[in-house]
Design a protein around this motif. Structure first.
Motif, short mmCIF file in Angstrom:
data_model
loop_
_atom_site.label_atom_id
_atom_site.label_comp_id
_atom_site.label_asym_id
_atom_site.label_seq_id
_atom_site.Cartn_x
_atom_site.Cartn_y
_atom_site.Cartn_z
N PRO A 42 -3.65 0.76 -6.85
CA PRO A 42 -3.18 1.24 -8.16
C PRO A 42 -1.66 1.34 -8.21
O PRO A 42 -0.97 1.31 -7.18
N ALA A 43 -1.14 1.48 -9.41
CA ALA A 43 0.30 1.67 -9.57
C ALA A 43 0.76 2.97 -8.91
O ALA A 43 1.93 3.10 -8.55
N GLU A 44 -0.16 3.91 -8.73
CA GLU A 44 0.17 5.19 -8.09
C GLU A 44 0.25 5.08 -6.58
O GLU A 44 0.47 6.09 -5.89
N ARG A 45 0.10 3.87 -6.02
CA ARG A 45 -0.01 3.72 -4.57
C ARG A 45 1.22 4.21 -3.82
O ARG A 45 1.10 4.71 -2.70
N ILE A 46 2.41 4.06 -4.40
CA ILE A 46 3.62 4.49 -3.70
C ILE A 46 3.60 6.00 -3.47
O ILE A 46 3.83 6.48 -2.36
N GLY A 47 3.30 6.75 -4.52
CA GLY A 47 3.22 8.19 -4.37
C GLY A 47 2.12 8.62 -3.41
O GLY A 47 2.30 9.54 -2.60
N ILE A 48 0.97 7.93 -3.48
CA ILE A 48 -0.12 8.25 -2.56
C ILE A 48 0.29 7.97 -1.12
O ILE A 48 0.02 8.76 -0.20
N ARG B 37 0.70 11.15 1.41
CA ARG B 37 -0.65 11.03 1.95
C ARG B 37 -1.10 12.29 2.68
O ARG B 37 -2.20 12.79 2.46
N THR B 38 -0.28 12.82 3.55
CA THR B 38 -0.70 13.98 4.33
C THR B 38 -0.91 15.20 3.46
O THR B 38 -1.80 16.02 3.72
N ARG B 39 -0.09 15.33 2.42
CA ARG B 39 -0.27 16.47 1.51
C ARG B 39 -1.52 16.30 0.66
O ARG B 39 -2.23 17.26 0.36
N ILE B 40 -1.79 15.06 0.26
CA ILE B 40 -2.98 14.79 -0.55
C ILE B 40 -4.24 15.02 0.27
O ILE B 40 -5.28 15.45 -0.26
N ASN B 41 -4.16 14.74 1.57
CA ASN B 41 -5.34 14.82 2.41
C ASN B 41 -5.71 16.26 2.78
O ASN B 41 -5.89 16.60 3.94
N THR B 42 -5.79 17.11 1.82
CA THR B 42 -6.30 18.45 2.07
C THR B 42 -7.82 18.40 2.03
O THR B 42 -8.43 17.46 1.49
N GLN B 43 -8.45 19.38 2.58
CA GLN B 43 -9.91 19.40 2.58
C GLN B 43 -10.47 19.40 1.16
O GLN B 43 -11.48 18.77 0.89
N TYR C 64 -11.73 7.08 -10.42
CA TYR C 64 -12.20 6.63 -9.12
C TYR C 64 -11.33 5.55 -8.48
O TYR C 64 -11.19 5.53 -7.25
N PRO C 65 -10.74 4.61 -9.23
CA PRO C 65 -9.87 3.63 -8.57
C PRO C 65 -8.75 4.28 -7.75
O PRO C 65 -8.37 3.75 -6.70
N ILE C 66 -8.23 5.41 -8.22
CA ILE C 66 -7.19 6.10 -7.45
C ILE C 66 -7.81 6.78 -6.24
O ILE C 66 -7.28 6.71 -5.12
N GLU C 67 -8.94 7.43 -6.43
CA GLU C 67 -9.62 8.06 -5.29
C GLU C 67 -10.01 7.04 -4.24
O GLU C 67 -9.93 7.30 -3.04
N SER C 68 -10.46 5.88 -4.71
CA SER C 68 -10.90 4.85 -3.75
C SER C 68 -9.72 4.37 -2.91
O SER C 68 -9.90 4.01 -1.74
N TYR C 69 -8.52 4.34 -3.50
CA TYR C 69 -7.35 3.93 -2.72
C TYR C 69 -7.04 4.95 -1.64
O TYR C 69 -6.65 4.59 -0.52
N ILE C 70 -7.20 6.23 -1.96
CA ILE C 70 -7.00 7.27 -0.95
C ILE C 70 -7.99 7.08 0.19
O ILE C 70 -7.64 7.16 1.37
N ARG C 71 -9.24 6.80 -0.14
CA ARG C 71 -10.25 6.54 0.90
C ARG C 71 -9.88 5.30 1.70
O ARG C 71 -9.99 5.29 2.94
N PHE C 72 -9.49 4.25 1.02
CA PHE C 72 -9.11 3.01 1.70
C PHE C 72 -7.95 3.27 2.66
O PHE C 72 -7.97 2.82 3.81
N LEU C 73 -6.96 4.00 2.19
CA LEU C 73 -5.80 4.30 3.02
C LEU C 73 -6.21 5.07 4.27
O LEU C 73 -5.84 4.71 5.39
N ASN C 74 -6.99 6.11 4.08
CA ASN C 74 -7.40 6.92 5.22
C ASN C 74 -8.28 6.17 6.20
O ASN C 74 -8.22 6.39 7.41
N GLY C 75 -9.11 5.26 5.68
CA GLY C 75 -10.05 4.57 6.55
C GLY C 75 -9.53 3.32 7.20
O GLY C 75 -10.21 2.73 8.05
N SER C 76 -8.32 2.88 6.81
CA SER C 76 -7.82 1.58 7.28
C SER C 76 -6.59 1.67 8.16
O SER C 76 -6.13 0.64 8.66
N LEU C 77 -6.04 2.86 8.36
CA LEU C 77 -4.79 2.98 9.11
C LEU C 77 -4.90 2.45 10.54
O LEU C 77 -3.94 1.96 11.11
N GLY C 78 -6.11 2.53 11.11
CA GLY C 78 -6.29 2.02 12.47
C GLY C 78 -6.05 0.53 12.59
O GLY C 78 -5.71 0.04 13.68
N SER C 79 -6.21 -0.21 11.49
CA SER C 79 -6.03 -1.66 11.53
C SER C 79 -4.56 -2.05 11.69
O SER C 79 -4.25 -3.21 11.98
#
Length: 449
Positions: free
Chosen positions: A206-212, A216-222, A243-258
Motif C-alpha cells: 500500500p501507499a502507507e508502506r513507508i510509514g508501516i 513497524r516495531t511501534r505498530i507491532n503491539t499485541q 485489510y490490504p493495510i493489515e495484510s502488509y503488516i502481516r507480510f512484513l512481519n512474516g517475511s523478514l527472515g527472507s
C-alpha cells in the motif's frame, strides 16, 4: 470485474490482465479498485474450496493407480464455481464490509463487486507435483502403504493425468501421516491453484508502506497483532485498518527472515541488474535487536538503521522483500510504485514491473507517474519490434483511466500519442511558462545577453 457504487466508482468494468494499470486524478477510486481486486484474490486464495476432486475420486485413484480429468470440462466447472461463489458474497456483504472496515463504503444492496470468467485467465502449467499419504496400518505390516500422487497436464490429450505410486517404507523412514480426506482437499486445491497460477498468496504493497516500515516495531503491539484478522476468518472484536493495510503488516512481519537470502532463481539477471540500481545494497534483519538495517554493497560500510535510509529505499523495501520472499508467485498489487523515486528510477521500476508481469507474476498498480506509463508504452513498442508479426505484448497490458465521468479502458497504449491524464497538465505548465516569458520581454524585463 465489475465494481458498482464503491466510493467514487459508480459503475466500472475492469478485466484483469498480466499487467493492469490504474491512472487518474486523486479521489477517483484507483486505490479502491485495487482493493477490490485484492478482495477477490484474498478470498480465492484463503477461502475458496473447489470441491471438484473429492474423497471418492481419491479412493478410486488409489484403487486404479491412475485417473484423468478432461481439461475443458474441469476448467468450465471451476470457472463457474468461482464466479458463482464469489459473486454470492454480495448477498450479505459481510466479507466486503469486514475487508474495507467501513460499512458506509460498502453498502449491502447498493455496492457490488463481481467477477466473470474473463477475470480468470487460464494458466496451464501443471507438471509433476506430488502429494503423499501414509496408510499407517499397511506401513506397520511392511506391505506398502506409502502413496505418492502426481498430476501432470497432457496437452495432446487435453487431460490432467493423475497417477498413484505405492511404496513400502523401511523402518528408518519418518513420514508424517494424515487423513485421506485432508489429502483429497489438498489435491483439489492444488489442481485449481495450478490452473490459475495462484499457488503463492497475493501481496499488496500500500501507499502507507513507508510509514508501516518505519514504525513497524511501534505498530507491532499485541493489540494490533490481535486485530490483523483476515476478513475470510472469524473476526476479532476491534479492527482499525482496511485489510490490504493489515495484510502488509502481516507480510512484513512474516517475511523478514527472507532478507538473509539472495533473490530466487525466478528473478532473472535482467531484473537483478535493475534491482541493483534501485537498491544498491542489502537490507538485513537483526532478530536480537528487532531492527531492519541497510548496508551498501561495499562491506566496509557500516550497517545503518532503517529509519536513516533514503526515502526511495524506504519506498522500495516492500518490493525488495516481495522478490526475496515470494519466488514471484501469486499476484503483486502495488500502490504508487513511483513514490519518492527520481524520474530515472521511475523508468527502471516500470521496466521491472513490466518484465515481472509478462514473464512470471501478474501485477496490478495504481500510479500518478507519466514516466511509468510512457515507459510501459516503450516496452510494448519494443516487444512489437522484436515480434515478426508486430503483435508484441500489448494484449497483456491493460490501462484504465479513472475520471469523474467513469472508468475507461485505454486499449493498446502504444498507439496513444497523447495521455490527457498527464499531458494536459504538462501543456498548461509549458504554455504558462512561455506566456510569462513573453510578458517579461514585453515589459522590458531583464533578459540574457
Amino acid at each position: 470485474m465489475r465494481i458498482q457504487n464503491l466510493g467514487p466508482i459508480k459503475d466500472a468494468n475492469i478485466t484483469l490482465n498480466r499487467l493492469t494499470v490504474f491512472i487518474g486524478n486523486n479521489g477517483m477510486g484507483k486505490t479502491l479498485a485495487a482493493y477490490a481486486v485484492f478482495a477477490f484474490r484474498n478470498w480465492l486464495e484463503t477461502s475458496f474450496q473447489p470441491g471438484l476432486f473429492t474423497l471418492d475420486d481419491l479412493k478410486s485413484l488409489i484403487k486404479n493407480d491412475e485417473a484423468t480429468i478432461s481439461t475443458s470440462e474441469y476448467h468450465q466447472r471451476l470457472v463457474d464455481k468461482i464466479v458463482t461463489a464469489f459473486n454470492a458474497l454480495n448477498n450479505t456483504g459481510e466479507y466486503f464490509q469486514s475487508f474495507f472496515k467501513d460499512e458506509n463504503l460498502y453498502q449491502v444492496g447498493t455496492t457490488k463487486i463481481e467477477v466473470d470468467q474473463q477475470d480468470l485467465t487460464r494458466v496451464s502449467n501443471i507438471k509433476g507435483t506430488i502429494w503423499s499419504y501414509m496408510d499407517r496400518n499397511k506401513v506397520a505390516q511392511g506391505v506398502g502403504g506409502y502413496y505418492q500422487f502426481q498430476a501432470e497436464l497432457n496437452l495432446e490429450k487435453h487431460v490432467i493425468a493423475l497417477q498413484n505410486h505405492e511404496e513400502t517404507l523401511d523402518g528408518s523412514s519418518a513420514v508424517i501421516g494424515t487423513t485421506l480426506d485432508v489429502v483429497a482437499r489438498q489435491i483439489d486445491l492444488a489442481i485449481a491453484n495450478f490452473w490459475f497460477n495462484n499457488m503463492g498468496k497475493s501481496t499488496y504493497l500500500p501507499a502507507e508502506r513507508i510509514g508501516i516500515n518505519v514504525f513497524r516495531t511501534r505498530i507491532n503491539t499485541q493489540l494490533i497483532n490481535e486485530n490483523l484478522a483476515n476478513p475470510a476468518s472469524e473476526q476479532a472484536p476491534l479492527e482499525r485498518y482496511p485489510y490490504p493495510i493489515e495484510s502488509y503488516i502481516r507480510f512484513l512481519n512474516g517475511s523478514l527472515g527472507s532478507l538473509s537470502g539472495k533473490y530466487g532463481k525466478s528473478v532473472n539477471l535482467v531484473d537483478q541488474k535493475i534491482l541493483g540500481t534501485l537498491v544498491p545494497g542489502d537490507f538485513s534483519y537483526d532478530k536480537d535487536l528487532d531492527q531492519i538495517q541497510y548496508q551498501l554493497s561495499d562491506e566496509q560500510q557500516e550497517k545503518i538503521q532503517f529509519n536513516l535510509v533514503s526515502s526511495s529505499l524506504k519506498s522500495l523495501f516492500g518490493l525488495d522483500l516481495f522478490l526475496r520472499d515470494s519466488g514471484l508467485k501469486g499476484y503483486l498489487l502495488l500502490d504508487e510504485p513511483e513514490m519518492n523515486l527520481h524520474p530515472q528510477r521511475q523508468k527502471l521500476i516500470a521496466d521491472l514491473l513490466f518484465d515481472m508481469a509478462i514473464r512470471a507474476t501478474p501485477v496490478v498498480i495504481s500510479t500518478h507517474s507519466d514516466y511509468i506509463v510512457k515507459e510501459l508504452v516503450n516496452q510494448i513498442l519494443q516487444s512489437k519490434v522484436s515480434d515478426p508479426q508486430h503483435h508484441g505484448q500489448a494484449e497483456h497490458v491493460s490501462v484504465y483511466e479513472f475520471t469523474s465521468a467513469g472508468v475507461k479502458n485505454l486499449g493498446d497504449i502504444s498507439q496513444e500519442e497523447v495521455f490527457g491524464n498527464f499531458d494536459q497538465t504538462t501543456d498548461r505548465i509549458n504554455r504558462r511558462y512561455y506566456e510569462l516569458m513573453d510578458q517579461l520581454e514585453d515589459d522590458g524585463g531583464a533578459t540574457d545577453e
